[in-house]
Design a protein around this motif. Sequence first.
Motif, PDB file in Angstrom:
ATOM      1  N   PRO A 198     -11.905  -6.266 -40.340  1.00 49.84           N
ATOM      2  CA  PRO A 198     -11.407  -7.570 -39.881  1.00 49.84           C
ATOM      3  C   PRO A 198     -10.463  -7.450 -38.681  1.00 49.84           C
ATOM      4  N   ILE A 199      -9.600  -6.438 -38.689  1.00 48.53           N
ATOM      5  CA  ILE A 199      -8.670  -6.251 -37.584  1.00 48.53           C
ATOM      6  C   ILE A 199      -9.401  -5.773 -36.333  1.00 48.53           C
ATOM      7  N   LYS A 200     -10.476  -5.027 -36.501  1.00 49.12           N
ATOM      8  CA  LYS A 200     -11.288  -4.629 -35.348  1.00 49.12           C
ATOM      9  C   LYS A 200     -11.918  -5.849 -34.680  1.00 49.12           C
ATOM     10  N   ARG A 201     -12.290  -6.856 -35.478  1.00 49.78           N
ATOM     11  CA  ARG A 201     -12.834  -8.087 -34.897  1.00 49.78           C
ATOM     12  C   ARG A 201     -11.778  -8.813 -34.076  1.00 49.78           C
ATOM     13  N   VAL A 202     -10.555  -8.816 -34.577  1.00 55.17           N
ATOM     14  CA  VAL A 202      -9.452  -9.417 -33.825  1.00 55.17           C
ATOM     15  C   VAL A 202      -9.218  -8.644 -32.521  1.00 55.17           C
ATOM     16  N   GLY A 216     -10.579 -11.545 -24.320  1.00 57.25           N
ATOM     17  CA  GLY A 216      -9.663 -12.467 -23.650  1.00 57.25           C
ATOM     18  C   GLY A 216      -9.046 -11.841 -22.415  1.00 57.25           C
ATOM     19  N   LEU A 217      -8.654 -10.567 -22.526  1.00 59.68           N
ATOM     20  CA  LEU A 217      -8.082  -9.863 -21.368  1.00 59.68           C
ATOM     21  C   LEU A 217      -9.082  -9.758 -20.225  1.00 59.68           C
ATOM     22  N   ALA A 243      -3.644 -16.863 -23.294  1.00 63.21           N
ATOM     23  CA  ALA A 243      -3.080 -17.423 -24.524  1.00 63.21           C
ATOM     24  C   ALA A 243      -3.802 -16.842 -25.734  1.00 63.21           C
ATOM     25  N   VAL A 244      -5.142 -16.771 -25.647  1.00 59.22           N
ATOM     26  CA  VAL A 244      -5.938 -16.183 -26.728  1.00 59.22           C
ATOM     27  C   VAL A 244      -5.612 -14.702 -26.892  1.00 59.22           C
ATOM     28  N   SER A 245      -5.542 -13.993 -25.765  1.00 62.14           N
ATOM     29  CA  SER A 245      -5.313 -12.551 -25.809  1.00 62.14           C
ATOM     30  C   SER A 245      -3.919 -12.209 -26.327  1.00 62.14           C
TER      31      SER A 245
END
Length: 300
Positions: A204-208, A215-216, A258-260
Amino acid sequence: LGSLIVIIEKTLVISYSMEGHTLIQPGLWGEPTSSIDWCEKNYVVCSFIAEFWNTVSSLAIALSGVLGLYLIRHEGWEPRFLVSYIMVVATGLGSALFHSTLHLSSQLLDELPMFWGMLCWVYIFQMMECVDPATKHLYSAKLKLSYDDGMGLAAGLAAFGVIWTIAAPHIHYYYPLAWQVLFCLLCINALWMNTKYSRLASPPIKRVFKVYILGLILAATCWLVDQHMCDVVFRYLGHMWWFDYIGSVHGYWHAFMAVSCYTGVVFGAGVRAQILGVPYRLGYWLWIIPYLQRIDKKTK
């Protein structure tokens, strides 16, 4: 410091000859004194905001930081992540002030929080495997950093930050390349550390992490297009009725950042929770925005 900024602003003579950088009508804040003027035309939408869309879109960064602050504090994660989100909020507000006035003083309120935010990011990832003395001074066998080392690192970063902040009015205007090189080096270090720890992250954290990196990439693309393809953008889109309101490509840099910025801190907090052995799961605020949800042992 304030007097120095005022003196610099009053003595600057700035020429506007590039298309998209022309002062269309007299504005509330007068002629720009910042070291950079973006592609968006000035004072087109209203007389009290120099760059309308760049200003409005900056608030997305501040709002992402506010949401992050609330969720991190609500779930009880470490103060280092709170500080990181505070820098995100400060950057968003400073950016809005900068684009609304195009003054050197407000430019510094945009760029200096970015700088301090990156210093915070350096601390977070350098000390990712360091554990508090309350858990018996455990530390990483790779990094060899103890809790006391972390205090020294924080003091060193803070001292460097203060020195740069004092010198910023001179450096950011007269030697902007120095600022850009420093910021790029901090970003490269962050990306290297992020990539290293992404290999340890749970699925899950890899997806984030992937959302954070995407985003970057999109944000950097928008920044480069705005800087180097301004004439092309105006040639093909400038005649559209909506362009003056939401057409600035730099504004979309703000949206993607903002997303990144938001997901980057979620990623860092998730890796940290794994290292500390704190049980968590990835929750979704309003069914779409990820956040790190602590699992209460009593409810397991």
